[in-house]
Write a protein that holds these residues in place. Structure first.
Motif: not given
Length: 117
Positions: A44-50, A32-42
């Protein structure tokens, strides 16, 4: 000395391992803490899905150049973001995803790719 090439059976075993890893990933709740999290321009939700999308494509057959490039990009992005993840559970989740993407890249770039089962 002749160059060793990967046998189709080895690729089949890697695909089996990839399938197992994908099932484990899907059985693990998204942190849950990865929702809305952006690291190094990524995102995290989209990175997981991609990552999952590209990896699942590898199981279906060789990727076209665009999807292969996407897979390589997300594998590199996962390696880049991991050191910045502070929560252990989230880091474990994304470490598994990174390992899964790395295996998919290995399969996709294998010399035996054309002979996949």
């Amino acid at each position: 000395m002749p160059e060793e090439t990967e046998q189709p059976e080895e690729t089949g075993q890697r695909l089996d391992t990839l399938s197992r890893m994908m099932a484990e990933h899907m059985a693990t709740p998204f942190p849950p803490d990865a929702r809305g999290l952006e690291i190094a321009g990524e995102d995290m939700v989209l990175l997981d899905a991609d990552a999952y999308g590209y990896v699942s494509g590898v199981r279906e057959g060789p990727l076209d150049e665009r999807r292969r490039a996407g897979l390589v990009r997300v594998a590199a992005a996962l390696a880049e973001v991991l050191p910045a993840i502070g929560d252990e559970r989230t880091a474990d989740y994304y470490t598994h995803l990174r390992d899964m993407a790395a295996l998919a890249v290995e399969i996709e770039t294998s010399p035996a790719m054309d002979e996949r089962p």
